[in-house]
Design an enzyme around this catalytic site. Structure first.
Site, PDB file in Angstrom:
ATOM      1  N   ILE A  71       0.340  -1.433  -0.290  1.00 20.60           N
ATOM      2  CA  ILE A  71      -0.167   0.069   0.116  1.00 20.60           C
ATOM      3  C   ILE A  71       1.103   1.337  -0.415  1.00 20.60           C
ATOM      4  CG2 ILE A  71      -1.901   1.364   1.463  1.00 20.60           C
ATOM      5  CD1 ILE A  71      -2.206  -0.900   0.134  1.00 20.60           C
ATOM      6  N   ASN A 127       4.971   2.012  14.662  1.00 22.63           N
ATOM      7  CA  ASN A 127       5.286   0.765  13.575  1.00 22.63           C
ATOM      8  C   ASN A 127       6.551   0.567  13.251  1.00 22.63           C
ATOM      9  OD1 ASN A 127       5.737  -0.513  11.381  1.00 22.63           O
ATOM     10  ND2 ASN A 127       4.912   0.661  10.176  1.00 22.63           N
ATOM     11  N   CYS A 130       9.498   0.657   9.362  1.00 23.92           N
ATOM     12  CA  CYS A 130       9.887   1.738   8.486  1.00 23.92           C
ATOM     13  C   CYS A 130      11.506   1.586   8.352  1.00 23.92           C
ATOM     14  CB  CYS A 130       8.986   3.041   9.274  1.00 23.92           C
ATOM     15  SG  CYS A 130       7.798   2.552   8.773  1.00 23.92           S
ATOM     16  N   ASN A 192       3.873  -7.293  12.686  1.00 21.90           N
ATOM     17  CA  ASN A 192       3.077  -7.153  11.425  1.00 21.90           C
ATOM     18  C   ASN A 192       3.419  -7.788  10.173  1.00 21.90           C
ATOM     19  OD1 ASN A 192       3.166  -4.998   9.723  1.00 21.90           O
ATOM     20  ND2 ASN A 192       3.866  -3.513  10.728  1.00 21.90           N
ATOM     21  N   THR A 193       3.274  -8.182   9.066  1.00 24.08           N
ATOM     22  CA  THR A 193       3.062  -8.734   7.754  1.00 24.08           C
ATOM     23  C   THR A 193       4.768  -9.378   7.654  1.00 24.08           C
ATOM     24  OG1 THR A 193       3.948  -6.673   6.544  1.00 24.08           O
ATOM     25  CG2 THR A 193       1.311  -7.340   6.288  1.00 24.08           C
ATOM     26  N   GLY A 243      -1.809 -12.375  13.255  1.00 28.07           N
ATOM     27  CA  GLY A 243      -1.361 -12.194  12.630  1.00 28.07           C
ATOM     28  C   GLY A 243      -2.034 -13.472  12.013  1.00 28.07           C
ATOM     29  N   GLY A 244      -3.380 -13.545  10.891  1.00 30.83           N
ATOM     30  CA  GLY A 244      -3.690 -14.943  10.779  1.00 30.83           C
ATOM     31  C   GLY A 244      -5.225 -15.065  11.651  1.00 30.83           C
ATOM     32  N   GLY A 265      -6.843  -8.605  11.724  1.00 33.36           N
ATOM     33  CA  GLY A 265      -6.390  -7.625  10.606  1.00 33.36           C
ATOM     34  C   GLY A 265      -6.984  -8.465   8.872  1.00 33.36           C
ATOM     35  N   THR A 266      -6.989  -9.022   8.061  1.00 31.42           N
ATOM     36  CA  THR A 266      -7.149  -9.497   6.912  1.00 31.42           C
ATOM     37  C   THR A 266      -8.258  -9.838   6.791  1.00 31.42           C
ATOM     38  OG1 THR A 266      -4.327 -10.070   6.232  1.00 31.42           O
ATOM     39  CG2 THR A 266      -6.178 -11.232   4.589  1.00 31.42           C
TER      40      THR A 266
END
Length: 303
Positions: A71, A127, A130, A192-193, A243-244, A265-266
């Site tokens: 994104i 976060n 970065c 995080n991812t 996460g999942g 999340g997802t």
């Protein structure tokens, strides 16, 4: 009905279920199906000092058991958020955490200072996935020293609870967690991812312009679960596990692994009302197993 209330990093939550940053917008997008007030916490999409338009080209790509995203931190910038979005967000009466990102220490500190006088904020989620533009693009969250330096500066800049979001793309995530603890963090959120990519076999080139993307969804749950299990025993800080997570059974696993709270999340993209069924499922599980409080099962899987 079991007691679902938890205290995460000094933040009272009515239940242990939060939204994961970047998957629930600012909460308004989901109000027709679920109010942010129903969540234990609303973690808003990541904010930067200046507005960002995000990445060009493909941004989302489905995988067999997950979702790749690139994104690029698209967001209105911290000033626009404070002046135009936060006033409406206060009306939701949600426990709100602000996710912040920056390209250097000073940007993180400036964002933090801008938020200090704002009402309706329960805490900050920092976060650290970065790249630091002053360290040759090295990602903060892969280096304990960079992590310690950044978290220390944010901690010294605010009285809000500081939660640090950890990257799984490291050799030993517990070392990063320990650096956060030494720096004065109040809590941790993980993971995080996971870094990944996809290739278009017809075009014979990477799907994403940036090549790399972040993998989320059920595919990363075992990775996330192990990270929560390790980190929650390595430091004396509360953990928000993510996460999942797709159902209440997944959420229970994370709590048994040591998480104080969990974030969805997802799953929000596939099933916007998932939080409701997961909150109810946790309650039903506790009653069925004979526990009075969700806090009673935290870390029971430790060995």
């Amino acid at each position: 009905m079991a007691d679902l209330k938890v205290n995460f990093a000094g933040i009272p939550m009515k239940n242990p279920v939060a939204s994961a940053s970047g998957t629930f917008g600012f909460g308004f997008e989901y109000q027709s199906v679920i109010s942010p007030h129903e969540l234990g916490a609303l973690v808003v999409k990541g904010l930067t000092l200046s507005p960002k338009r995000g990445n060009q080209g493909t941004r989302l790509h489905e995988t067999a058991s997950g979702l790749l995203n690139s994104i690029g931190l698209e967001n209105p910038g911290i000033d626009n958020f404070i002046n135009e979005i936060l006033p409406d967000l206060r009306q939701c009466d949600a426990t709100t955490l602000i996710n912040i990102s920056g390209g250097n220490d000073e940007e993180y500190v400036e964002i933090t200072q801008k938020l200090n006088n704002c009402q309706g904020i329960a805490g900050l989620e920092v976060n650290i996935s970065c790249p630091n533009i002053r360290e040759g693009g090295l990602v903060y969250g892969v280096d304990p020293e960079l992590t310690y330096r950044l978290v220390s500066k944010v901690r010294q800049s605010t009285s809000f609870p500081v939660i640090v979001k950890l990257s799984p793309n490291v050799t030993d995530i517990t070392e990063i967690a320990k650096a956060c603890e030494r720096a004065g963090a109040d809590g941790l959120s993980l993971i995080n991812t996971v870094a990944g990519m996809a290739i278009d076999i017809d075009q014979k080139e990477p799907v994403f312009d940036n090549i790399s993307a972040g993998l989320s969804g059920p595919a990363i749950k075992p990775i996330a679960l192990k990270a929560v299990y390790q980190v929650s025993q390595a430091v004396d800080l509360p953990v928000m596990g993510m996460g999942g997570i797709y159902n209440y059974q997944d959420a229970i696993e994370f709590i048994l692994a040591g998480a104080t709270s969990v974030a969805l999340g997802t799953v929000n993209f596939a099933e916007p009302t998932a939080a409701k069924s997961i909150i109810q499922g946790i309650d039903n599980y506790l009653e069925r197993e004979g526990y009075l409080s969700v806090n009673d099962i935290r870390g029971l899987a430790w060995k």
